[in-house]
Design an enzyme around this catalytic site. Structure first.
Site, PDB file in Angstrom:
ATOM      1  N   THR A   1     -52.443 -18.829  23.923  1.00  0.00           N
ATOM      2  CA  THR A   1     -52.188 -18.431  22.537  1.00  0.00           C
ATOM      3  C   THR A   1     -53.366 -18.801  21.653  1.00  0.00           C
ATOM      4  O   THR A   1     -54.003 -19.830  21.848  1.00  0.00           O
ATOM      5  CB  THR A   1     -50.911 -19.135  22.018  1.00  0.00           C
ATOM      6  OG1 THR A   1     -49.833 -18.893  22.919  1.00  0.00           O
ATOM      7  CG2 THR A   1     -50.508 -18.616  20.655  1.00  0.00           C
TER       8      THR A   1
ATOM      9  N   ASN B   1     -48.836 -31.813  10.731  1.00  0.00           N
ATOM     10  CA  ASN B   1     -50.242 -31.845  11.139  1.00  0.00           C
ATOM     11  C   ASN B   1     -50.926 -32.991  10.414  1.00  0.00           C
ATOM     12  O   ASN B   1     -50.618 -33.278   9.252  1.00  0.00           O
ATOM     13  CB  ASN B   1     -50.946 -30.529  10.800  1.00  0.00           C
ATOM     14  CG  ASN B   1     -52.234 -30.341  11.580  1.00  0.00           C
ATOM     15  OD1 ASN B   1     -52.195 -30.031  12.769  1.00  0.00           O
ATOM     16  ND2 ASN B   1     -53.368 -30.545  10.939  1.00  0.00           N
TER      17      ASN B   1
ATOM     18  N   HIS C   1     -61.585 -27.459  36.411  1.00  0.00           N
ATOM     19  CA  HIS C   1     -62.549 -27.693  35.337  1.00  0.00           C
ATOM     20  C   HIS C   1     -63.644 -28.702  35.681  1.00  0.00           C
ATOM     21  O   HIS C   1     -64.831 -28.429  35.438  1.00  0.00           O
ATOM     22  CB  HIS C   1     -61.825 -28.123  34.063  1.00  0.00           C
ATOM     23  CG  HIS C   1     -61.236 -26.979  33.302  1.00  0.00           C
ATOM     24  ND1 HIS C   1     -60.755 -27.087  32.024  1.00  0.00           N
ATOM     25  CD2 HIS C   1     -61.050 -25.678  33.648  1.00  0.00           C
ATOM     26  CE1 HIS C   1     -60.302 -25.917  31.611  1.00  0.00           C
ATOM     27  NE2 HIS C   1     -60.455 -25.051  32.575  1.00  0.00           N
TER      28      HIS C   1
ATOM     29  N   GLY D   1     -51.348 -26.008  15.590  1.00  0.00           N
ATOM     30  CA  GLY D   1     -52.183 -24.994  16.201  1.00  0.00           C
ATOM     31  C   GLY D   1     -51.369 -23.807  16.668  1.00  0.00           C
ATOM     32  O   GLY D   1     -50.147 -23.740  16.447  1.00  0.00           O
TER      33      GLY D   1
ATOM     34  N   GLU E   1     -62.524 -33.062  27.374  1.00  0.00           N
ATOM     35  CA  GLU E   1     -61.150 -33.448  27.707  1.00  0.00           C
ATOM     36  C   GLU E   1     -60.988 -33.639  29.215  1.00  0.00           C
ATOM     37  O   GLU E   1     -60.236 -34.514  29.666  1.00  0.00           O
ATOM     38  CB  GLU E   1     -60.187 -32.378  27.190  1.00  0.00           C
ATOM     39  CG  GLU E   1     -58.743 -32.834  27.102  1.00  0.00           C
ATOM     40  CD  GLU E   1     -57.872 -31.843  26.359  1.00  0.00           C
ATOM     41  OE1 GLU E   1     -57.277 -30.979  27.026  1.00  0.00           O
ATOM     42  OE2 GLU E   1     -57.796 -31.917  25.120  1.00  0.00           O
TER      43      GLU E   1
END
Length: 448
Positions: free
Chosen positions: A170, A51, A234, A29, A379
């Site tokens: 990013t 990957n 979160h 990524g 997550e």
């Protein structure tokens, strides 16, 4: 390894003294590409990228052929231009089965989401990697270091280092999967190793410092892993009825993640949940012998500050000593002060940058039409569940954490029932948390 850079006069470390040696990055990524380019500035002597098999790896392989194995890092802002550059990879592995023993990798940097760490370690098959002495977890969650250790060969003393969080923000360049675009860098990150005599923690600290980021080394990986702002922010912001209504709806939402109700989820009750979660995590950290954070100071000094006219230095530094209702008032003030960017300049109409106008990421369908829930909050739910399991082991009560877990599970099961299990991506139906917690305990008990 061939190095391309926009700053040819920069002095780099000699290749034969590169502290991380031959470095294999797992995951392809934007974070992996950005990190690879930064490591090529003398910190690693040879770089490889791996990957898992799939459409992403196949497309990236084609683009790497076209770019002659080069990946590129672009940066936002003139003060980061010296970090731009490109590097030619020695290897790209499209799948774990293609790893060669003769690759002689010394360091592994895991750049995948933390909920895939166990699968990554298992598929690497360390008998094929006899020279690996260091594993760096770029973006772990709470307990990740212990979890990774549970999967490593017992006859190998591998230095596993946790960062508190990935040190940048990013994304992929719009035109290419071989180019990463970094829009911001963290001000500060924390790091810790599972080894008391770690041989890689100091070079890692120097590497991060070379990027203009403060890196504090702490004594316990759990302490480093607890220094992630998402762990505290979160769950309360995105595991509540308002946010889940936006995330789980098929129609586009016009609400924003960081705005006050009714434009967004932030209410006095949400702030109360945030403060309670912080208090529970703090009690758990103290039970593990770790230093808790001053939440307001962490938000302001390590993440994004507000003006002193909104929050005084005294209030920030003495936050933990205040009464609960005062703490919650200050947290509400902090989020109110960040509705706009308080350090931006106003336009001709007197308007400031709308800092809080971040749209919700909503459920989406994969290439086979199966529904997926975005990583926020999936997550975050998994992180909470692991944290709660560890707290149970330490006999620390965390009722607020449990309420958040139960609400997410209730809404998830409702969504699955409405759509039908066959219409849901299998990842949404699998919960390995209990297995993960058992693995963490096995290492924890041996260590204590």
């Amino acid at each position: 390894m061939t190095r391309y850079t926009s700053d040819p006069n920069r002095v780099a470390l000699q290749a034969n003294t590169a502290p991380f040696g031959n470095t294999l990055l797992i995951g392809a990524g934007p974070a992996a590409i950005h990190t690879a380019v930064q490591l090529s500035r003398g910190w690693s002597s040879k770089l490889g990228l791996l990957n898992r098999e799939g459409p992403h790896a196949a497309q990236l392989l084609q683009e790497l052929i076209q770019s002659q194995q080069c990946v590129t890092s672009r940066m936002h802002g003139e003060h980061y231009q010296h970090l731009e550059g490109a590097v030619r990879l020695e290897h790209f592995y499209a799948g774990y089965q293609t790893i060669e023993v003769e690759g002689s990798w010394d360091t592994i940097v895991i750049c995948t989401p933390s909920d895939s760490y166990r699968d990554v370690i298992r598929q690497l098959q360390f008998e094929r990697l006899p020279f690996v002495h260091t594993i760096i977890l770029l973006s772990p969650s709470f307990g990740s270091n212990l979890l990774v250790n549970s999967e490593l060969p017992i006859n190998r003393s591998i230095d596993v280092i946790s960062l508190s969080t990935y040190f940048a923000a990013t994304k992929f360049d719009a035109a290419s999967m071989t180019t990463a675009y970094t829009k911001a860098m963290k001000k500060k990150v924390y790091a810790a190793s599972n080894q008391s005599n770690s041989w890689s923690i100091q070079p890692l600290q120097l590497f991060i410092t070379s990027l203009g980021i403060q890196c504090d080394v702490v004594s316990n990986p759990l302490e480093a892993e607890s220094r992630s702002i998402t762990m505290y922010v979160h769950p309360p912001l995105f595991i509540n009825e308002f946010s889940l209504d936006q995330i789980l709806r098929k129609e586009p939402s016009n609400k924003c993640m960081y705005k006050l109700y009714p434009e967004g989820p932030i209410t006095s009750q949400v702030i109360h949940v945030m403060a309670e979660l912080w208090r529970e995590i703090s009690r758990f950290l103290m039970s593990c012998g770790c230093e808790p954070i001053n939440l307001l100071q962490f938000m302001n000094d390590d993440n994004y500050p507000v003006r002193e006219e909104s929050l005084s230095r005294y209030e920030i530094e003495h936050f933990v000593e205040l009464e609960p209702v005062h703490q919650e008032y200050l947290l509400y003030i902090r989020y109110s002060s960040l509705l706009i960017d308080p350090f931006s300049s106003s336009d001709e109409q007197g308007k400031y940058f709308d800092f809080s106008a971040v749209p919700y990421k909503q459920i989406y369908q994969d290439e086979r039409g199966r529904w997926m829930i975005p990583r926020i909050p999936l997550e975050d739910y998994k992180r909470l569940k692991a944290l709660y399991g560890m707290a149970e082991f330490m006999k620390v009560q965390m009722p607020q954490t449990l309420q958040l877990i139960q609400l997410f599970e209730q809404r998830l099961q409702q969504f699955i029932a409405e759509q039908g299990a066959s219409a849901i991506h299998p990842e949404m139906l699998i919960d390995s948390t209990i297995e993960d917690i058992d693995a963490i305990f096995s290492v924890w008990e041996c260590a204590t």
